[in-house]
Design a protein around this motif. Structure first.
Motif, short mmCIF file in Angstrom:
data_model
loop_
_atom_site.label_atom_id
_atom_site.label_comp_id
_atom_site.label_asym_id
_atom_site.label_seq_id
_atom_site.Cartn_x
_atom_site.Cartn_y
_atom_site.Cartn_z
N GLU A 69 0.80 -1.22 0.00
CA GLU A 69 0.00 0.00 0.00
C GLU A 69 0.83 1.27 0.00
O GLU A 69 0.42 2.29 0.55
CB GLU A 69 -0.98 0.02 1.18
CG GLU A 69 -2.00 -1.09 1.08
CD GLU A 69 -3.29 -0.78 1.82
OE1 GLU A 69 -3.72 0.37 1.79
OE2 GLU A 69 -3.85 -1.72 2.40
N GLY A 71 1.84 2.55 -2.92
CA GLY A 71 1.48 3.26 -4.16
C GLY A 71 2.22 2.74 -5.39
O GLY A 71 2.25 3.41 -6.42
N LYS A 72 2.79 1.55 -5.32
CA LYS A 72 3.55 1.00 -6.45
C LYS A 72 2.65 0.79 -7.67
O LYS A 72 2.94 1.25 -8.76
CB LYS A 72 4.22 -0.35 -6.06
CG LYS A 72 5.19 -0.25 -4.91
CD LYS A 72 5.76 -1.60 -4.54
CE LYS A 72 4.74 -2.55 -3.93
NZ LYS A 72 4.20 -2.12 -2.62
N SER A 73 1.55 0.06 -7.46
CA SER A 73 0.66 -0.22 -8.60
C SER A 73 0.06 1.06 -9.15
O SER A 73 -0.13 1.20 -10.35
CB SER A 73 -0.45 -1.18 -8.18
OG SER A 73 0.11 -2.38 -7.67
N THR A 74 -0.23 2.01 -8.26
CA THR A 74 -0.79 3.28 -8.70
C THR A 74 0.23 4.02 -9.59
O THR A 74 -0.13 4.61 -10.61
CB THR A 74 -1.16 4.15 -7.48
OG1 THR A 74 -1.96 3.35 -6.60
CG2 THR A 74 -1.95 5.37 -7.89
N GLY A 281 -8.73 2.21 -1.99
CA GLY A 281 -9.86 2.15 -2.91
C GLY A 281 -11.07 2.88 -2.34
O GLY A 281 -12.16 2.34 -2.25
N ARG A 306 -8.24 -0.04 -6.36
CA ARG A 306 -7.24 -0.82 -5.62
C ARG A 306 -7.45 -2.31 -5.85
O ARG A 306 -8.53 -2.85 -5.61
CB ARG A 306 -7.33 -0.50 -4.14
CG ARG A 306 -6.73 -1.53 -3.19
CD ARG A 306 -5.22 -1.48 -3.14
NE ARG A 306 -4.73 -2.42 -2.13
CZ ARG A 306 -3.45 -2.75 -1.97
NH1 ARG A 306 -2.54 -2.24 -2.75
NH2 ARG A 306 -3.10 -3.59 -1.03
N ASN A 402 5.53 9.31 -1.03
CA ASN A 402 4.19 9.32 -1.61
C ASN A 402 3.11 9.64 -0.57
O ASN A 402 3.36 9.64 0.62
CB ASN A 402 3.93 7.96 -2.27
CG ASN A 402 2.70 7.97 -3.16
OD1 ASN A 402 2.42 8.97 -3.83
ND2 ASN A 402 1.96 6.87 -3.17
N ASP A 405 -0.71 14.11 -0.16
CA ASP A 405 -2.06 14.66 0.10
C ASP A 405 -2.60 14.18 1.45
O ASP A 405 -3.18 14.94 2.22
CB ASP A 405 -3.03 14.28 -1.04
CG ASP A 405 -3.20 12.78 -1.20
OD1 ASP A 405 -2.21 12.04 -0.96
OD2 ASP A 405 -4.31 12.33 -1.55
N ALA A 463 0.42 9.91 -5.85
CA ALA A 463 0.30 9.05 -7.03
C ALA A 463 -1.12 9.01 -7.58
O ALA A 463 -1.33 8.70 -8.76
CB ALA A 463 0.78 7.64 -6.71
N1 LIG Z 1 -4.68 9.62 -1.20
C1 LIG Z 1 -3.73 8.91 -1.79
N2 LIG Z 1 -3.92 7.60 -2.00
C2 LIG Z 1 -2.95 6.91 -2.63
C3 LIG Z 1 -1.75 7.51 -3.07
N3 LIG Z 1 -0.99 6.56 -3.67
C4 LIG Z 1 -1.71 5.41 -3.60
N4 LIG Z 1 -2.89 5.62 -2.99
C5 LIG Z 1 -3.95 4.65 -2.68
O1 LIG Z 1 -3.40 3.72 -1.76
C6 LIG Z 1 -3.85 2.41 -2.04
C7 LIG Z 1 -2.68 1.49 -2.26
O2 LIG Z 1 -2.02 1.85 -3.45
P1 LIG Z 1 -1.36 0.75 -4.38
O3 LIG Z 1 -0.78 1.45 -5.57
O4 LIG Z 1 -2.30 -0.38 -4.62
O5 LIG Z 1 -0.17 0.28 -3.42
P2 LIG Z 1 0.84 -0.95 -3.60
O6 LIG Z 1 0.37 -1.99 -2.63
O7 LIG Z 1 2.17 -0.39 -3.22
O8 LIG Z 1 0.78 -1.40 -5.03
C8 LIG Z 1 -4.76 2.53 -3.25
O9 LIG Z 1 -6.09 2.59 -2.80
C9 LIG Z 1 -4.36 3.84 -3.88
O10 LIG Z 1 -5.43 4.46 -4.56
C10 LIG Z 1 -1.57 8.92 -2.82
O11 LIG Z 1 -0.54 9.52 -3.15
N5 LIG Z 1 -2.59 9.55 -2.18
#
Ligand SMILES: Nc1nc2c(ncn2[C@@H]2O[C@H](COP(=O)(O)OP(=O)(O)O)[C@@H](O)[C@H]2O)c(=O)[nH]1
Ligand SMILES: [Mg+2]
Length: 491
Positions: A69, A71-74, A281, A306, A402, A405, A463
């Motif tokens: 969580e 923000g990698k996938s994002t 999500g 997500r 990351n 916000d 992200a």
């Molecule tokens: N508010 C906010 N949410 C974020 C940000 N980056 C990622 N997210 C949210 O955090 C959650 C996890 O992000 P994800 O990319 O799946 O993380 P991963 O597990 O590293 O791949 C998702 O619901 C994203 O929408 C950010 O910069 N701000």
């Protein structure tokens, strides 16, 4: 111009000029020889250029690393959105199911919180992967912040109206289960495991918690939803599921809004410091748009949707625009939980760049997989392990601090950094000071752990904001490309 001839070397003898060569013959011969040399040099140069071009054509290889969580996938989705629009457009409609699933999960979390506050247990979900278990509802809701419900306050004044809402939104349990079953394990979030593991990716997990899909990407999870909302050939079961979900959501739209906007429930959330906005999500502010019969996800919806990443997933994009237009990029998105990190190591060879994500807003949160560990502390440890990793010694590492916000919102709501990070001391509790402080800490760790000196690149990112992220990515793209080309010439 006398040339020394090795009389023992038959080749030298054979190509030696005749002893009785005239002046004109010598000039003509030297001209022939010069021409032959020129042709030979030209061929050498062509071969050299071809080799260099082949190396340059090697895909640019980028790893996205960081805790779960972060923000990698994002970030990966932002790359695709910005540079590989075609693939993006193809995938977009499939994400509809994930957005709907995220919204349904948000609502069911709210229902759980309300039921618990009412003092009655909600029906448990049958799905073993469901994250709707009571004990976890508050963690899922609050980005894993410590949010034990406070039993000492007076019971919230729920009325008959709330019971009716609960009943009317009942079908969403089944919808969540159906979507979970179709989306597979990526739909379930992490829960705490009993095995304690370390932050670094280098210890084998005692027991694999996730199965590893090396196969290509989120398409695996989304393929069941290809025909979603579109009449494609005969009506499959998937098609029916998609229609059913869309229909139930449209029917429940007003009730979902009423639940989310309900002042009594909002008060419960506030009192228990549950910040739904920070949960994975989060789509509760978009009910009007999403819970309709003709909903199609926007770019922003897809970026925010997500789906948990399992194992290591490989994405190949041919960039359509930018400096690398026409060039292939190979990006690896990984599962970030502690038990998944051992799977990263085989991908460290031959990497052009690592983008390391640290969710900077998480200084007051605990890891989902191990509630004893502070998330920022885990990010520091993981950063240290990655910086110190020998196979990555010559790799460019770019740090994304990351969720800026969320950091802003958190500090504005009165959360004090020093309550969770004592060394922060009496510094001013604002975003600029906090990010500077955290950034300095990451820089120090890198300096101490890098096997050889390496520049420190850092970006403050959100992200989920596609516009600001596109600007960051263009800087990152250029830096990675420059390194990639330099390597191609040197190798
Ligand atoms: N508010 C906010 N949410 C974020 C940000 N980056 C990622 N997210 C949210 O955090 C959650 C996890 O992000 P994800 O990319 O799946 O993380 P991963 O597990 O590293 O791949 C998702 O619901 C994203 O929408 C950010 O910069 N701000
Ligand atoms: Mg992921």
């Amino acid at each position: 111009m006398g040339r020394s001839i090795d009389v023992d070397d038959p080749l030298s003898l054979a190509i030696a000029p005749p002893a009785n060569e005239t002046h004109e013959e010598r000039i003509a011969r030297e001209k022939r020889e010069a021409e032959a040399r020129r042709v030979s040099d030209e061929i050498d140069e062509m071969l050299r250029q071809e080799r260099a071009a082949m190396k340059k054509r090697r895909p640019v290889k980028v790893l996205l690393l960081g805790q779960s969580e972060s923000g990698k996938s994002t970030t990966l989705k932002n790359f695709q959105l910005t540079y590989a629009r075609k693939a993006w457009a193809e995938d977009r409609s499939s994400w509809k199911a994930v957005v709907q699933f995220n919204l349904v999960r948000n609502i069911n979390t709210l229902l759980d919180i309300m039921s618990r506050e009412m003092g009655t247990r909600a029906p448990r979900s049958d799905s073993p992967d469901s994250d709707l278990d009571y004990d976890e509802a508050d963690d899922a809701a609050a980005g894993s912040a410590d949010t034990d419900m406070n039993p000492s306050t007076a019971p919230a004044p729920f009325t008959e109206h709330h019971h009716v809402l609960k009943l009317r939104l009942g079908p969403l349990r089944r919808i969540q289960e159906e979507l979970e079953a179709r989306l597979g394990s990526g739909a379930s979030e992490l829960v705490q495991t009993s095995s304690s593991t370390s932050a670094g990716p280098f210890d084998s997990p005692r027991r694999p918690q996730e199965f590893y899909v090396r196969s290509n990407n989120w398409k695996t999870a989304l393929k069941n939803f290809r025909p979603f909302g579109r009449a494609e050939g005969r009506r499959s079961k998937d098609f029916d599921t998609g229609e059913d979900v869309t229909e139930v959501l449209a029917t429940c739209r007003e009730d979902m809004k009423a639940l989310w906007e309900d002042p009594v429930l909002q008060d419960v959330l506030r009192k228990n410091k549950i910040r739904m906005e920070e949960s994975s999500g989060f789509f509760l502010n978009d009910i009007d748009r999403i819970a309709t019969r003709d909903y199609e996800p926007s770019d922003d919806d897809v970026v925010r949707a997500r789906l948990r990443t399992l194992g290591v997933q490989e994405y190949r994009f041919v960039f359509e625009i930018g400096r690398t237009a026409g060039h292939e990029w190979l990006m690896y998105d990984v599962g970030g939980a502690r038990t998944s990190r051992a799977a990263w190591v085989p991908y460290f060879d031959d990497v052009d760049a690592v983008i390391f994500l640290a969710p900077i807003s998480a200084f007051d949160e605990k890891l989902a997989e191990d509630k004893r560990v502070n998330r920022l502390e885990d990010s520091y440890l993981l950063w240290k392990a990655i910086c110190g990793c020998k196979p990555l010694a010559k790799t460019q590492i770019i740090l994304f601090l990351n969720k800026i916000d969320l950091l802003e919102k958190k500090l504005a709501s009165g959360v004090k950094v020093k309550d969770y990070v004592p060394s922060f001391g009496d510094r001013s509790n604002d975003v600029a000071t906090a990010t500077k402080y955290f950034q300095q800490h990451f820089r120090e760790i890198a300096k101490q752990s890098n096997p050889e000196p390496r520049p420190f690149f850092v970006h403050l990112t959100t992200a989920t904001d596609t516009k600001s992220t596109a600007a960051t990515l263009s800087v990152v793209e250029e830096g990675i490309l420059r390194d990639h080309l330099r390597r191609a010439d040197l190798l």
